[in-house]
Write an enzyme that holds these catalytic residues in place. Structure first.
Site, PDB file in Angstrom:
ATOM      1  N   ASP A 104       0.667  -1.165   0.028  1.00  0.00           N
ATOM      2  CA  ASP A 104       0.066  -0.109   0.026  1.00  0.00           C
ATOM      3  C   ASP A 104       0.945   1.214   0.120  1.00  0.00           C
ATOM      4  OD1 ASP A 104       0.996   0.450   2.789  1.00  0.00           O
ATOM      5  OD2 ASP A 104      -0.717  -1.255   3.322  1.00  0.00           O
ATOM      6  N   HIS A 119       6.293  -7.794  -1.610  1.00  0.00           N
ATOM      7  CA  HIS A 119       5.068  -8.051  -2.688  1.00  0.00           C
ATOM      8  C   HIS A 119       4.790  -6.933  -3.610  1.00  0.00           C
ATOM      9  CE1 HIS A 119       3.856 -11.136   0.392  1.00  0.00           C
ATOM     10  NE2 HIS A 119       5.001 -11.477   0.009  1.00  0.00           N
ATOM     11  N   CYS A 127       3.097  -1.298 -18.333  1.00  0.00           N
ATOM     12  CA  CYS A 127       2.443  -1.677 -19.731  1.00  0.00           C
ATOM     13  C   CYS A 127       3.174  -2.952 -20.212  1.00  0.00           C
ATOM     14  CB  CYS A 127       2.601  -0.741 -20.758  1.00  0.00           C
ATOM     15  SG  CYS A 127       2.159  -1.623 -22.447  1.00  0.00           S
ATOM     16  N   CYS A 151       0.731   2.282 -26.420  1.00  0.00           N
ATOM     17  CA  CYS A 151       0.459   1.146 -27.196  1.00  0.00           C
ATOM     18  C   CYS A 151      -0.656   0.198 -27.209  1.00  0.00           C
ATOM     19  CB  CYS A 151       1.823   0.025 -27.205  1.00  0.00           C
ATOM     20  SG  CYS A 151       1.741  -0.826 -25.546  1.00  0.00           S
ATOM     21  N   THR A 189       2.407  -9.343  11.879  1.00  0.00           N
ATOM     22  CA  THR A 189       2.438 -10.637  11.177  1.00  0.00           C
ATOM     23  C   THR A 189       2.536 -11.839  12.078  1.00  0.00           C
ATOM     24  OG1 THR A 189       3.459 -12.079   9.559  1.00  0.00           O
ATOM     25  CG2 THR A 189       4.920 -10.500  10.644  1.00  0.00           C
ATOM     26  N   SER A 190       1.924 -12.978  11.874  1.00  0.00           N
ATOM     27  CA  SER A 190       2.076 -14.054  12.793  1.00  0.00           C
ATOM     28  C   SER A 190       3.104 -14.923  12.312  1.00  0.00           C
ATOM     29  CB  SER A 190       0.751 -14.799  12.714  1.00  0.00           C
ATOM     30  OG  SER A 190       0.443 -15.398  11.303  1.00  0.00           O
TER      31      SER A 190
HETATM   32 ZN    ZN Z   1       2.607   0.287 -23.860  1.00  0.00          ZN
END
Ligand code: ZN
Length: 250
Positions: A104, A119, A127, A151, A189-190
Site C-alpha cells: 500500500d 510483494h 504496460c 501502445c 504478522t503471525s
Molecule cells: Zn505500452
C-alpha cells in the site's frame, strides 16, 4: 532487569522492522487474504489464491482488475502511528530499513526512505507491451482493465501474484538488511505465511522483538513479546500526523 520496547530501542543502532498486514489494518486496510476470502465467497468457484494469481491476470483480466481495484487499492488510506513512528526512528538514525509484506505504500507516505517491499506496490504499474510505467493516478483515471495510452496493451500492477516469485533484488536487499540488524522488530504478522518466516530466520542476533496480538511460532525465540496493537506499541515514537503531504527533503 526488565526488558521493554523502550530499552531495546534505546540500546539499538541498526533496527530493522519486518511488518505484515497488521501494520496496515489500523489504517483501515483489511488483510487482503480476508478480503479475497469474502470476494471468493461471492464469486462461486474462484478461490482467493486464484483472484490474486497470474493465471487470473492473464485469463480473466477484467475479474483480476475488478478485484484489484476494489480490495487492494486504498487511495484514501493514511499512515497510522506505527508508520509514523518507524519513519521517525529511521530519521533519527537508529532504524536502517523497513521490510514489508504490504503493497500500500503507507511507509513511504509516512516518510520512510529505505523500504523493501517484498510483494511490490499498487503505486507502481507498467504496460505489458512496451513497459511504460503507469502511476496509480493514471490507473485510477481509467475503468476496467487499464490500457497503455501509447501502445494499447494491458497494464499490470507491480505486485507479486500467486504463481510468481519475489523479485530477487528486493529479497536480497531485505535479507542483507536483516542480517546486518542488531535488533529485528517484527510486527503485524503471525510469521505463519511463507515467505515471512524465512526472512525472520535470517536474523542472526539475540534481540528479536515480536509485536503481535496473538502467539506466533517465533515466540520462544523472542527477547521481548509485546501483545498490543502495533500502533499502540509504537505510539511513544510517533511524532503525530502531518497535515501536509509527507516531507521528502530536508
Ligand atoms: Zn505500452
Amino acid at each position: 532487569m526488565t526488558i521493554t520496547l523502550a530499552s531495546v530501542i534505546a540500546s539499538s543502532r541498526r533496527i530493522v522492522f519486518f511488518g505484515g498486514a497488521g501494520v496496515s489494518t489500523e489504517s483501515g486496510i483489511p488483510d487482503f487474504r480476508s478480503a479475497a476470502g469474502l470476494y471468493a465467497t461471492a464469486s462461486g468457484s474462484r478461490t482467493p489464491e486464484y483472484m490474486l494469481s497470474d493465471d487470473c491476470l492473464w485469463d480473466e483480466p477484467e475479474t483480476f482488475w475488478e478485484f484489484h481495484r476494489r480490495h487492494l487499492i486504498h487511495p484514501e488510506a493514511r499512515p497510522n502511528a506505527a508508520h509514523r513512528a518507524l519513519a521517525a526512528l529511521e530519521a533519527s538514525g537508529v532504524l536502517t530499513a523497513v521490510v514489508t509484506q504490504n503493497i500500500d505504500g503507507l511507509h513511504q507516505s509516512a516518510g520512510s526512505r529505505t523500504v523493501h517491499e517484498l510483494h511490490g506496490s499498487v503505486h507502481r504499474n507498467h504496460c505489458l507491451g512496451c513497459g511504460r510505467p503507469m502511476p496509480l493516478d493514471e490507473v485510477l483515471a481509467t475503468t476496467g482493465v487499464p490500457r497503455c495510452p501509447v501502445c494499447g496493451a494491458m497494464v499490470r500492477a507491480d505486485v507479486v501474484l500467486y504463481g510468481e516469485s519475489l523479485d530477487p533484488a528486493v529479497a536480497d536487499a531485505a535479507v542483507r538488511a536483516i542480517e546486518d540488524a542488531d535488533t529485528l522488530i517484527v510486527g503485524g504478522t503471525s510469521l505463519n505465511v511463507y515467505p515471512a518466516a524465512g526472512f525472520a530466520l535470517r536474523y542472526p542476533g539475540e534481540r528479536l522483538v515480536l509485536i503481535n496480538q496473538s502467539p506466533t511460532l517465533f515466540d520462544r525465540r523472542a527477547a521481548l513479546l509485546v501483545r498490543e496493537p502495533i500502533g499502540r506499541a509504537l505510539a511513544p515514537w510517533d511524532p503525530g500526523p502531518a497535515d501536509a503531504e509527507p516531507v521528502t527533503g530536508n
